[in-house]
Design an enzyme around this catalytic site. Structure first.
Site, mmCIF file in Angstrom:
data_model
loop_
_atom_site.group_PDB
_atom_site.id
_atom_site.type_symbol
_atom_site.label_atom_id
_atom_site.label_comp_id
_atom_site.label_asym_id
_atom_site.label_seq_id
_atom_site.Cartn_x
_atom_site.Cartn_y
_atom_site.Cartn_z
ATOM 1 C CE1 TYR A 129 -4.076 1.444 -0.460
ATOM 2 C CE2 TYR A 129 -3.494 2.780 1.428
ATOM 3 C CZ TYR A 129 -4.308 2.527 0.351
ATOM 4 O OH TYR A 129 -5.347 3.370 0.062
ATOM 5 N NE ARG B 221 -9.710 11.899 -4.334
ATOM 6 C CZ ARG B 221 -8.956 11.505 -3.289
ATOM 7 N NH1 ARG B 221 -7.741 11.989 -3.136
ATOM 8 N NH2 ARG B 221 -9.421 10.616 -2.428
ATOM 9 C CE LYS C 156 -7.120 1.842 1.883
ATOM 10 N NZ LYS C 156 -8.075 2.869 1.548
ATOM 11 C CD GLU D 36 -9.412 3.613 -1.062
ATOM 12 O OE1 GLU D 36 -8.357 4.204 -0.810
ATOM 13 O OE2 GLU D 36 -10.267 3.347 -0.200
ATOM 14 C CG ASP D 37 -7.979 6.521 -4.054
ATOM 15 O OD1 ASP D 37 -8.224 7.232 -3.067
ATOM 16 O OD2 ASP D 37 -6.913 5.901 -4.187
ATOM 17 C CG ASP E 68 -10.641 3.960 3.740
ATOM 18 O OD1 ASP E 68 -10.917 3.858 4.943
ATOM 19 O OD2 ASP E 68 -9.467 4.046 3.315
ATOM 20 C CG ASP E 69 -10.708 7.943 -0.604
ATOM 21 O OD1 ASP E 69 -9.532 7.653 -0.359
ATOM 22 O OD2 ASP E 69 -11.342 7.463 -1.565
ATOM 23 C CG ASN F 52 -0.855 8.711 2.302
ATOM 24 O OD1 ASN F 52 0.167 8.752 2.966
ATOM 25 N ND2 ASN F 52 -2.010 8.273 2.783
#
Length: 537
Positions: free
Chosen positions: A73, A127, A145, A216-217, A239-240, A386
């Site tokens: 990750y 993203r 993940k 996610e993203d 999660d973001d 990150n």
């Protein structure tokens, strides 16, 4: 130990070196891994190991979490995503293309786990971390993940579903790359995307009826949009937005106790300045309102303690064209000229805490950090972007510029720093602390939805999971080596919150004590079998 006995030889065993079982193959794997020259090579090696011998892969992961997680990750997964069309070796996850609209259900049915599936991580690659629109190259983020769900919470590997929604990309270099793996078109407009997402989620529920879905993203606007669109209809969370918010709330609970104790001020006097107002920044800010409501403040009072900054400066309600997700924290109490300099904004706000979710490397300059230290006995500084290459502040600089007084947590890992004879250990606001436990709790409780209370209680459970030694060392997060125990405690808190919200469908857990339920959770955590045997050929 001797060589393989002749009676045990088979055509397969005969190809194994005769004294293989006298050695620890896990150490051989680690030696090979450590011989690679950079993170991407290590990622490719581990990817191959998972294909050859998944059981051994997970045993190496569980035995060497601190070394392996940064490869699977952040930060290395960013390189893996950026280069995925060029390093691709084999099918790993499920791609669902916009060209398959109308047939999504049939595509989902091709995944082997069927109704046994329990957790999916879904990205559209728009993203990825701070790297932008990577399109179909985003799949490794879902794979990584899920490896953390397996390693961190003990989710059974065969019940996981990594999914990349291939909806095109607006990044020209991928559209012109002859090796690009995705559909070669620009991303759809809102109407086309909404139709696709509705078909996708309906198909997911029918094909995988017991599935928890983690988004996610997604791009900022779509991240908020689809969370709100689906959160009360399906078992889904982002999660973001929620995971990041929860893990930062947890670290902030412990950081604020340290800072308030040093300054002799009440916890409710904290003032938080967010540098970065995308999906992660605003999601974290909304979660941190819980910090103030836990101290007895009203929602309006909590909101007034939080300030947000984007590329144009301090976000105020009178700004023209303000994006919808930024309006909640837009200030109505500032009447002066626009504040665009971070130094000027800090001088005006006088924050006790500065949180970075901007993906702007070194945005927290020496002047910024020294000003925070001048205003606060123990300044709280969380540069959370990150990967490391996009982090707002290096840990060694934070220590040096505050003379060791900073209460620090970052999004990516940093090593301990020695300064003036003392060793300082950084905190890492790693979402891995939170999302495995949320997922495990939602799966075991069979919750119909994932509520705000479930996410908040996950944060409180994490904050309370520090050992006596970790508390004495003034850590804001527990050590990641204990992640399975931590995830079990979080899962317990999530299950109890689901029960309180009446969204649980596993009524049996209501009759168990906390101790009995915790033991049950730990017993359900998957473990790889012993691999000191003939390897897979």
């Amino acid at each position: 130990m001797s060589a393989f006995p002749l009676s045990a030889l088979s055509s397969a065993a005969a190809r194994i070196p005769p004294y293989f079982l006298n050695t620890d193959h896990r150490q051989r794997v680690l030696s090979q891994l450590r011989g690679k020259h950079n993170g991407l090579e290590k990622y490719i090696y581990l990817n191959g190991l998972k294909e050859r011998d998944p059981n051994l892969f997970y045993e190496v992961l569980l035995g060497n979490m601190l070394e392996v997680i940064p490869i699977l990750y952040t930060p290395t997964v960013g390189d893996a995503c950026s280069n995925y069309s060029h390093i691709w070796r084999r099918p790993e996850g499920l791609y669902i293309s916009i060209e398959q609209k109308g047939n999504i259900k049939q595509v989902l049915r091709s995944w082997p786990s069927g109704q046994a599936a329990r957790i999916a991580v879904v990205t559209d690659g728009s993203r990825i971390l701070g790297l932008g629109d990577l399109g179909a190259n985003g799949l490794p983020i879902a794979i990584g993940k899920l490896d953390l769900y397996i390693g961190g919470a003990g989710i059974k590997p065969s019940t996981t579903v990594p999914i990349c929604l291939d909806l095109g990309t607006n990044t020209e270099k991928y559209l012109t790359d002859p090796l690009y793996l995705g559909v070669r078109r620009k991303r759809p407009d809102t109407e086309e995307m909404d139709a696709f997402m509705n078909e996708f989620m309906e198909a997911m529920q029918e094909v995988f009826p017991h599935l928890v879905v983690q988004f996610e993203d997604f791009s900022t606007d779509n991240a908020f949009r689809y969370l709100e669109m689906f959160r009360n209809k399906y078992r889904v969370f982002n999660d973001d937005i929620q995971g990041t918010g929860s893990v930062v709330l947890s670290g902030f609970l412990n950081a604020a106790r340290l800072a308030s104790s040093a300054s002799g001020t009440p916890l409710a006097d904290q003032r938080i300045l967010f540098f970065g107002a995308g999906s992660a920044g605003i999601g974290v800010a909304k979660q941190l309102t819980s910090f103030f409501t836990l101290q007895g403040l009203s929602e309006e009072e909590a909101r007034s303690r939080i300030y947000t900054v984007d590329s144009k400066g301090l976000i105020t309600a009178d700004r023209k064209g303000l994006q919808e997700h930024k309006k909640y924290f837009a200030r109505t109490d500032y009447q002066g000229p626009p504040l665009t300099s971070l130094i000027d904004i800090i001088e005006y706000v006088k924050p006790t805490a500065l949180l970075g979710l901007s993906t702007i490397q070194n945005a927290f300059t020496e002047d910024v950090v020294r000003l925070m230290a001048r205003l606060n006995t123990r300044p709280i500084i969380f540069p959370l972007s990150n990967p490391v290459s996009l982090c707002e502040l290096e840990y060694q600089d934070a220590i040096r510029w505050t003379n060791g007084s900073v209460v620090f947590a970052s999004g990516s890992p940093y090593k301990p720093v020695e300064f003036e004879g003392n060793i300082y250990e950084p905190g890492q606001g790693n979402n891995m602390y939170i999302f495995p436990g949320i997922g495990m709790g939602a799966i075991l409780s069979k919750s119909k939805h994932i509520t705000d209370s479930m996410v908040e209680q996950a944060a409180i459970a994490l904050a309370g999971s520090l050992t006596v030694e970790e508390t004495k060392a003034e850590l804001v997060y527990p050590r990641l080596t204990r992640i399975r125990d931590i995830s079990a405690q979080i899962a317990l808190a999530v299950i109890r919150a689901a029960q309180k919200d009446n969204v649980d469908e596993n009524a049996l857990f209501r009759n168990l004590s906390d101790d009995a339920l915790l033991e049950y959770i730990k017993a359900k955590q998957w473990q790889p079998t012993n691999t000191n045997s003939i390897p897979r050929l």
